[in-house]
Design a protein around this motif. Structure first.
Motif, PDB file in Angstrom:
ATOM      1  N   LEU A  86      58.018  11.243  28.578  1.00  0.00           N
ATOM      2  CA  LEU A  86      58.680  11.634  27.336  1.00  0.00           C
ATOM      3  C   LEU A  86      57.664  12.008  26.258  1.00  0.00           C
ATOM      4  N   THR A  87      56.562  11.274  26.205  1.00  0.00           N
ATOM      5  CA  THR A  87      55.510  11.598  25.234  1.00  0.00           C
ATOM      6  C   THR A  87      54.923  12.979  25.518  1.00  0.00           C
ATOM      7  N   ARG A  88      54.703  13.296  26.792  1.00  0.00           N
ATOM      8  CA  ARG A  88      54.165  14.616  27.145  1.00  0.00           C
ATOM      9  C   ARG A  88      55.166  15.724  26.821  1.00  0.00           C
ATOM     10  N   LEU A  89      56.454  15.459  27.046  1.00  0.00           N
ATOM     11  CA  LEU A  89      57.462  16.466  26.745  1.00  0.00           C
ATOM     12  C   LEU A  89      57.515  16.773  25.250  1.00  0.00           C
ATOM     13  N   GLN A  90      57.365  15.745  24.423  1.00  0.00           N
ATOM     14  CA  GLN A  90      57.387  15.959  22.973  1.00  0.00           C
ATOM     15  C   GLN A  90      56.205  16.791  22.503  1.00  0.00           C
ATOM     16  N   SER A  91      55.086  16.692  23.217  1.00  0.00           N
ATOM     17  CA  SER A  91      53.896  17.459  22.833  1.00  0.00           C
ATOM     18  C   SER A  91      53.898  18.862  23.436  1.00  0.00           C
ATOM     19  N   GLY A  92      54.804  19.136  24.373  1.00  0.00           N
ATOM     20  CA  GLY A  92      54.855  20.428  25.032  1.00  0.00           C
ATOM     21  C   GLY A  92      55.670  21.442  24.249  1.00  0.00           C
ATOM     22  N   PRO A  93      55.843  22.616  24.805  1.00  0.00           N
ATOM     23  CA  PRO A  93      56.609  23.666  24.123  1.00  0.00           C
ATOM     24  C   PRO A  93      58.081  23.292  23.974  1.00  0.00           C
ATOM     25  N   ILE A  94      58.705  23.741  22.900  1.00  0.00           N
ATOM     26  CA  ILE A  94      60.117  23.473  22.648  1.00  0.00           C
ATOM     27  C   ILE A  94      60.945  24.541  23.364  1.00  0.00           C
ATOM     28  N   THR A  95      61.490  24.186  24.514  1.00  0.00           N
ATOM     29  CA  THR A  95      62.319  25.099  25.294  1.00  0.00           C
ATOM     30  C   THR A  95      63.582  24.372  25.727  1.00  0.00           C
ATOM     31  N   ASP A  96      64.593  25.135  26.136  1.00  0.00           N
ATOM     32  CA  ASP A  96      65.823  24.518  26.639  1.00  0.00           C
ATOM     33  C   ASP A  96      65.549  23.675  27.876  1.00  0.00           C
ATOM     34  N   VAL A  97      64.623  24.124  28.714  1.00  0.00           N
ATOM     35  CA  VAL A  97      64.288  23.381  29.930  1.00  0.00           C
ATOM     36  C   VAL A  97      63.691  22.024  29.584  1.00  0.00           C
ATOM     37  N   ASN A  98      62.730  21.999  28.655  1.00  0.00           N
ATOM     38  CA  ASN A  98      62.110  20.732  28.264  1.00  0.00           C
ATOM     39  C   ASN A  98      63.105  19.810  27.558  1.00  0.00           C
ATOM     40  N   CYS A  99      64.010  20.374  26.783  1.00  0.00           N
ATOM     41  CA  CYS A  99      65.036  19.559  26.123  1.00  0.00           C
ATOM     42  C   CYS A  99      65.947  18.895  27.151  1.00  0.00           C
ATOM     43  N   GLU A 100      66.285  19.625  28.203  1.00  0.00           N
ATOM     44  CA  GLU A 100      67.131  19.060  29.258  1.00  0.00           C
ATOM     45  C   GLU A 100      66.362  18.004  30.053  1.00  0.00           C
ATOM     46  N   LEU A 101      65.080  18.255  30.320  1.00  0.00           N
ATOM     47  CA  LEU A 101      64.257  17.257  31.007  1.00  0.00           C
ATOM     48  C   LEU A 101      64.135  15.987  30.166  1.00  0.00           C
ATOM     49  N   ARG A 102      64.018  16.137  28.851  1.00  0.00           N
ATOM     50  CA  ARG A 102      63.940  14.984  27.960  1.00  0.00           C
ATOM     51  C   ARG A 102      65.237  14.190  27.983  1.00  0.00           C
ATOM     52  N   ARG A 103      66.370  14.908  27.985  1.00  0.00           N
ATOM     53  CA  ARG A 103      67.675  14.221  28.016  1.00  0.00           C
ATOM     54  C   ARG A 103      67.815  13.406  29.297  1.00  0.00           C
ATOM     55  N   LYS A 104      67.441  13.978  30.428  1.00  0.00           N
ATOM     56  CA  LYS A 104      67.550  13.263  31.702  1.00  0.00           C
ATOM     57  C   LYS A 104      66.593  12.074  31.753  1.00  0.00           C
ATOM     58  N   ALA A 105      65.393  12.251  31.205  1.00  0.00           N
ATOM     59  CA  ALA A 105      64.426  11.149  31.192  1.00  0.00           C
ATOM     60  C   ALA A 105      64.918   9.992  30.327  1.00  0.00           C
ATOM     61  N   LEU A 106      65.586  10.293  29.212  1.00  0.00           N
ATOM     62  CA  LEU A 106      66.145   9.239  28.363  1.00  0.00           C
ATOM     63  C   LEU A 106      67.261   8.478  29.074  1.00  0.00           C
ATOM     64  N   VAL A 107      68.073   9.187  29.873  1.00  0.00           N
ATOM     65  CA  VAL A 107      69.123   8.532  30.660  1.00  0.00           C
ATOM     66  C   VAL A 107      68.498   7.593  31.685  1.00  0.00           C
ATOM     67  N   ASP A 108      67.440   8.057  32.363  1.00  0.00           N
ATOM     68  CA  ASP A 108      66.760   7.220  33.357  1.00  0.00           C
ATOM     69  C   ASP A 108      66.100   6.013  32.695  1.00  0.00           C
ATOM     70  N   LEU A 109      65.504   6.225  31.519  1.00  0.00           N
ATOM     71  CA  LEU A 109      64.860   5.115  30.812  1.00  0.00           C
ATOM     72  C   LEU A 109      65.886   4.081  30.371  1.00  0.00           C
ATOM     73  N   LYS A 110      67.049   4.528  29.927  1.00  0.00           N
ATOM     74  CA  LYS A 110      68.109   3.600  29.535  1.00  0.00           C
ATOM     75  C   LYS A 110      68.541   2.737  30.710  1.00  0.00           C
ATOM     76  N   GLU A 111      68.640   3.344  31.897  1.00  0.00           N
ATOM     77  CA  GLU A 111      69.030   2.585  33.086  1.00  0.00           C
ATOM     78  C   GLU A 111      67.987   1.515  33.412  1.00  0.00           C
ATOM     79  N   VAL A 112      66.720   1.870  33.309  1.00  0.00           N
ATOM     80  CA  VAL A 112      65.652   0.906  33.569  1.00  0.00           C
ATOM     81  C   VAL A 112      65.687  -0.213  32.541  1.00  0.00           C
ATOM     82  N   MET A 113      65.908   0.120  31.247  1.00  0.00           N
ATOM     83  CA  MET A 113      65.927  -0.891  30.200  1.00  0.00           C
ATOM     84  C   MET A 113      67.147  -1.795  30.309  1.00  0.00           C
ATOM     85  N   ASP A 114      68.286  -1.259  30.765  1.00  0.00           N
ATOM     86  CA  ASP A 114      69.475  -2.086  30.979  1.00  0.00           C
ATOM     87  C   ASP A 114      69.197  -3.166  32.027  1.00  0.00           C
ATOM     88  N   LYS A 115      68.511  -2.782  33.111  1.00  0.00           N
ATOM     89  CA  LYS A 115      68.174  -3.752  34.158  1.00  0.00           C
ATOM     90  C   LYS A 115      67.185  -4.785  33.636  1.00  0.00           C
TER      91      LYS A 115
END
Length: 250
Positions: free
Chosen positions: A174-203
């Motif tokens: 997520l830190t690397r994505l924030q430093s990368g170019p602002i594109t729709d692809v990176n925004c979608e990758l960030r959204r999916k990574a946040l969902v995965d991180l939430k699942e890990v934090m819930d456990k």
């Protein structure tokens, strides 16, 4: 408030949190152009109080919003600032920006000098972690270990290690994505990574909730650090440091 605090205290001190403003234009990406007068006013406020910004060693932007390139904005509005004498006293301090799953703000972690972690070696005993039950492979693993008479404790320890490794990987990603170019692809990758991180934090929250034995909190109160402190406090309380006999302390 900052100016009043600086004028009433001569002690070395630092403060951190959400200041809701940036100092330089490189602390914002996307959205409207930063207003220079606001940045200068904030900068002069800090300088007037003799406060200096502590730049993070890991991560940069502490707030992000938007799911598409056109609406995506990230800023560095959370920070630690310190008096110059405080910085001289803690010259090796460091800041880490840690992406969070349930907030558009990242956590900012201040590491002080002289920290030392003392890990006790203790014999593990089996205790089933109910956060396992939500994983697809749980049934197969239990069945295989039951049939092979293998160590289930070792499997749970390995699973915890893998979970912490996955959490670190997702935060770094997520830190690397924030430093990368602002594109729709990176925004979608960030959204999916946040969902995965939430699942890990819930456990992780379920893991520490079970060990804390706190029955009066409602399910869903997200406070893993409280559960962690509660569990470790109970462990320290139950630990026997030594036995006093006629021959002395053993």
């Amino acid at each position: 408030m900052i100016s009043r605090l600086a004028s009433t205290s001569s002690l070395p001190w630092c403060m951190g949190g959400d200041f809701n403003e940036i100092i330089h234009s490189d602390e914002k990406r996307g959205g409207r152009k930063p207003v220079r007068s606001y940045m200068e006013e904030f900068f002069q406020c800090l300088r007037g109080a003799d406060l200096w910004d502590i730049r993070p060693k890991v991560g940069w932007f502490s707030w992000a919003s938007g799911t598409r390139a056109k609406t995506y904005v990230c800023k560095r509005i959370d920070r630690f600032v310190a008096k110059n004498d405080w910085r001289l006293k803690f010259q090796d301090c460091s800041i880490e920006t840690i992406p969070m799953a349930m907030s558009d703000h990242s956590a900012i972690l201040l590491k002080m000098v002289g920290e030392e972690r003392i890990c006790d070696t203790r014999k593990d005993y089996f205790k089933f972690d109910f956060c396992w039950a939500n994983e697809d492979q749980c049934r197969d693993i239990v069945k295989r270990i039951w049939e092979q008479d293998d160590s289930f404790t070792a499997k749970q320890r390995s699973r915890r290690t893998q979970a912490k490794r996955e959490e670190r990987r997702l935060r770094d990603y997520l830190t690397r994505l924030q430093s990368g170019p602002i594109t729709d692809v990176n925004c979608e990758l960030r959204r999916k990574a946040l969902v995965d991180l939430k699942e890990v934090m819930d456990k992780d929250e379920n893991y520490w909730f079970q060990r804390s034995r706190v029955a009066w909190l409602k399910d869903g109160d997200r406070n893993s650090s409280f559960f962690h402190a509660r569990a470790n406090g109970r462990r320290k309380k139950n630990r026997i440091e030594g036995l006093l006999s006629e021959g002395g302390l053993e």
